[in-house]
Scaffold this motif. Structure first.
Motif, PDB file in Angstrom:
ATOM      1  N   TRP A 298     -27.521  -4.345   0.232  1.00 55.40           N
ATOM      2  CA  TRP A 298     -28.885  -4.859   0.437  1.00 55.40           C
ATOM      3  C   TRP A 298     -28.883  -6.075  -0.703  1.00 55.40           C
ATOM      4  O   TRP A 298     -29.396  -7.274  -0.446  1.00 55.40           O
ATOM      5  CB  TRP A 298     -30.012  -4.039  -0.066  1.00 55.40           C
ATOM      6  CG  TRP A 298     -30.555  -3.151   1.137  1.00 55.40           C
ATOM      7  CD1 TRP A 298     -30.173  -1.975   1.526  1.00 55.40           C
ATOM      8  CD2 TRP A 298     -31.628  -3.812   2.133  1.00 55.40           C
ATOM      9  NE1 TRP A 298     -30.760  -1.631   2.572  1.00 55.40           N
ATOM     10  CE2 TRP A 298     -31.652  -2.827   2.994  1.00 55.40           C
ATOM     11  CE3 TRP A 298     -31.979  -5.093   2.323  1.00 55.40           C
ATOM     12  CZ2 TRP A 298     -32.552  -2.652   3.895  1.00 55.40           C
ATOM     13  CZ3 TRP A 298     -33.118  -4.979   3.285  1.00 55.40           C
ATOM     14  CH2 TRP A 298     -33.178  -3.920   4.183  1.00 55.40           C
ATOM     15  N   GLN A 299     -28.208  -6.001  -1.826  1.00 55.98           N
ATOM     16  CA  GLN A 299     -28.119  -6.877  -2.916  1.00 55.98           C
ATOM     17  C   GLN A 299     -27.214  -7.964  -2.422  1.00 55.98           C
ATOM     18  O   GLN A 299     -27.712  -9.267  -2.722  1.00 55.98           O
ATOM     19  CB  GLN A 299     -27.429  -6.394  -4.233  1.00 55.98           C
ATOM     20  CG  GLN A 299     -28.280  -5.247  -4.533  1.00 55.98           C
ATOM     21  CD  GLN A 299     -29.779  -5.851  -5.204  1.00 55.98           C
ATOM     22  OE1 GLN A 299     -29.819  -6.658  -5.737  1.00 55.98           O
ATOM     23  NE2 GLN A 299     -30.843  -4.964  -4.817  1.00 55.98           N
ATOM     24  N   VAL A 300     -26.389  -7.976  -1.856  1.00 51.91           N
ATOM     25  CA  VAL A 300     -25.347  -9.051  -1.438  1.00 51.91           C
ATOM     26  C   VAL A 300     -26.120  -9.674  -0.066  1.00 51.91           C
ATOM     27  O   VAL A 300     -25.882 -10.929   0.396  1.00 51.91           O
ATOM     28  CB  VAL A 300     -23.963  -8.565  -1.270  1.00 51.91           C
ATOM     29  CG1 VAL A 300     -23.076  -9.602  -0.561  1.00 51.91           C
ATOM     30  CG2 VAL A 300     -23.359  -8.108  -2.395  1.00 51.91           C
ATOM     31  N   MET A 301     -26.304  -8.946   0.935  1.00 50.70           N
ATOM     32  CA  MET A 301     -26.614  -9.285   2.265  1.00 50.70           C
ATOM     33  C   MET A 301     -28.080  -9.570   2.560  1.00 50.70           C
ATOM     34  O   MET A 301     -28.297 -10.466   3.511  1.00 50.70           O
ATOM     35  CB  MET A 301     -25.997  -8.576   3.121  1.00 50.70           C
ATOM     36  CG  MET A 301     -24.293  -8.439   3.360  1.00 50.70           C
ATOM     37  SD  MET A 301     -23.511  -9.634   3.426  1.00 50.70           S
ATOM     38  CE  MET A 301     -24.018 -10.253   5.045  1.00 50.70           C
ATOM     39  N   GLY A 302     -28.983  -8.994   1.729  1.00 44.65           N
ATOM     40  CA  GLY A 302     -30.452  -8.851   2.234  1.00 44.65           C
ATOM     41  C   GLY A 302     -30.847  -8.073   3.250  1.00 44.65           C
ATOM     42  O   GLY A 302     -31.850  -8.089   3.731  1.00 44.65           O
ATOM     43  N   TYR A 303     -29.842  -7.243   3.766  1.00 40.84           N
ATOM     44  CA  TYR A 303     -30.021  -6.382   4.863  1.00 40.84           C
ATOM     45  C   TYR A 303     -29.280  -5.254   4.319  1.00 40.84           C
ATOM     46  O   TYR A 303     -28.273  -5.402   3.762  1.00 40.84           O
ATOM     47  CB  TYR A 303     -30.233  -6.855   6.309  1.00 40.84           C
ATOM     48  CG  TYR A 303     -28.790  -7.689   6.583  1.00 40.84           C
ATOM     49  CD1 TYR A 303     -27.782  -6.839   7.188  1.00 40.84           C
ATOM     50  CD2 TYR A 303     -28.651  -8.913   6.396  1.00 40.84           C
ATOM     51  CE1 TYR A 303     -26.466  -7.428   7.531  1.00 40.84           C
ATOM     52  CE2 TYR A 303     -27.281  -9.316   6.864  1.00 40.84           C
ATOM     53  CZ  TYR A 303     -26.599  -8.720   7.534  1.00 40.84           C
ATOM     54  OH  TYR A 303     -25.178  -9.139   7.762  1.00 40.84           O
ATOM     55  N   GLY A 304     -29.431  -4.069   5.324  1.00 43.40           N
ATOM     56  CA  GLY A 304     -28.679  -3.090   5.001  1.00 43.40           C
ATOM     57  C   GLY A 304     -29.339  -1.960   5.520  1.00 43.40           C
ATOM     58  O   GLY A 304     -29.890  -1.867   6.737  1.00 43.40           O
TER      59      GLY A 304
END
Length: 181
Positions: free
Chosen positions: A57-63
């Motif tokens: 979530w922190q890196v991609m903005g989704y998860g």
């Protein structure tokens, strides 16, 4: 763009540290892991997966989202949009969707409800015109669910030595008869 998704019966929230105990129980349940892992994952492996999901979530903005029931907050499982840089041929070139529910909640339409909401979220927030997924050929319920969501097979291959089917869903497929989406 709130990453919290609510459906008729479910609340989907990004995976958080507070989900650890529930995740440990899920990853040790044979009814859950039999189509995903060769054996149960231990508490250490569950912790690493939790950290991976939070970091995604922190890196991609989704998860991955944790799925809980709206009425009493029971842990149902997870559903997510992923970019794991999997070593698979043909290589994934679109966000991957994945889902997994506790056996207690399987067969009740909750996986469809959660996954359909995530597909709609991906199309709206990521502007994803294509999603992919990878399913074991022995996992008939997930293959049926993928079909209901508009996914179609595009390749048979292997992942980490196991046979898998790669499926894709194009955004113009629509969600058809998905109520509320």
């Amino acid at each position: 763009m709130s990453p919290v998704i609510e459906t008729d019966r479910l609340i989907l929230r990004p995976v958080a540290v507070g989900d650890y105990e529930d995740l440990c129980a899920l990853l040790a349940d044979p009814g859950f892991f039999r189509h995903i892992f060769p054996q149960a994952l231990n508490a250490e492996e569950a912790w690493f997966r939790l950290l991976r999901d939070i970091g995604h979530w922190q890196v991609m903005g989704y998860g991955n989202w944790t799925i809980r029931t709206r009425d009493d907050g029971r842990y149902v499982g997870s559903v997510g949009l992923l970019n794991y840089h999997r070593i698979v041929e043909p290589a994934f070139d679109a966000p991957e969707i994945g889902w997994g529910l506790s056996p207690v909640f399987q067969g009740k339409g909750m996986a469809f409800e959660a996954a359909a909401a995530v597909v709609a979220w991906a199309e709206q927030h990521l502007k994803a015109d294509r999603l992919v997924c990878m399913i074991s050929p022995d996992n008939a319920p997930s293959l049926a669910l993928a079909g209901r969501l508009g996914f179609a097979p595009y390749a048979d291959t292997t992942y980490k030595g196991d046979a898998v089917i790669l499926l894709e869903r194009l955004s113009h497929e629509g969600l058809g008869n998905v109520a509320g989406h």
